[in-house]
Design an enzyme around this catalytic site. Structure first.
Site: not given
Ligand code: GLP
Length: 241
Positions: A67, A136, A143
């Site tokens: 992404d 979430n 989402e």
């Molecule tokens: C972001 C990314 C995800 C990621 C998630 C968790 O929104 N788009 O790909 O897995 O958050 O992030 P973190 O690893 O910092 O908790």
């Protein structure tokens, strides 16, 4: 679903990293699906250390990231393009032309999304896809919703994701949209490795592993993947224990 609960994030970095090492050693032309966020950082450091030891060669590896934010310059300090270069690509011998992220600033987003999926399909799909998980239950930027998404698409971020991720941005600068591989794209990967650490992921991990398969917890779809490995530390797995 193969759930592996380890004591620390450092142990997860090595155990998950070893799956990637083995894959790249077996097939030097591996197609990696990569993720951003805090969860994969230690694993990327492990891969960098293996490269520096002369044990890993990324010269033929191709990468496709999950992404990218929309409406953020590619070189912004918070873009996922910058994140990937700072945390991995700048430290290994991967070729820049082999690195791919969706373009969150494409003038024709529908065409950009279709071409991203086509590129991945044309090379035979991702061999090993790395994922984190949102508080979430989101994967990539998929989402919670009423239906599972299919291919790559532009998504409006939820308030909970904006809240979680805005810690990285100056006030008011957090983008509201992103472009992400869809759940359908993610599920085409031959192997999936998800890393979850910390107490804030407890509910999401429980719903992913023990809950029903529902688009209200997008990660729950991984129950239906034939080769999904979930690494959780004790804090993230607390509700499973
Ligand atoms: C972001 C990314 C995800 C990621 C998630 C968790 O929104 N788009 O790909 O897995 O958050 O992030 P973190 O690893 O910092 O908790």
């Amino acid at each position: 679903m193969d759930v592996r609960i380890l004591d620390t994030a450092d142990q997860i970095a090595v155990a998950a990293g070893e799956l990637f090492v083995r894959q790249i050693k077996t097939n030097p032309q591996t197609i990696l699906g990569l993720a951003t966020g805090a969860s994969p950082v230690k694993m990327y450091q492990y891969l960098i250390s293996q490269y520096r030891n002369g044990y890993l060669d990324f010269s033929k590896v191709k990468t496709y990231n999950l992404d990218e934010y929309c409406d953020l310059p590619r070189d912004d300090k918070n873009s996922y393009y910058t994140f990937m270069h700072e945390n991995l690509f700048n430290h290994i011998n991967i070729k820049e032309e082999n690195v791919h992220l969706p373009n969150g600033n494409a003038p024709d987003m529908a065409a950009e999304c279709a071409s991203y999926d086509k590129m991945i399909a044309d090379i035979g799909g991702v061999d090993i896809q790395l994922l984190g998980i949102g508080t979430n239950g989101h994967i990539g930027f998929n989402e919670p919703a009423d239906t599972f998404t299919e291919g790559t698409y532009k998504v409006k971020l939820t308030d909970s994701t904006i809240k979680s991720n805005s810690i990285y941005f100056d006030e008011g600068a957090m983008p509201r949209f992103a472009v992400t591989m869809g759940v359908g794209t993610i599920m085409t990967a031959k192997k999936i490795v998800l890393i979850a650490t910390g107490e804030s992921k407890q509910n999401a991990v429980y719903a992913m592993v023990r809950g029903e398969v529902t688009p209200h917890c997008p990660a729950s779809i991984l129950q239906q993947h034939p080769d999904a490995v979930i690494f959780a530390d004790r804090a993230a797995a607390a509700k499973l224990l």
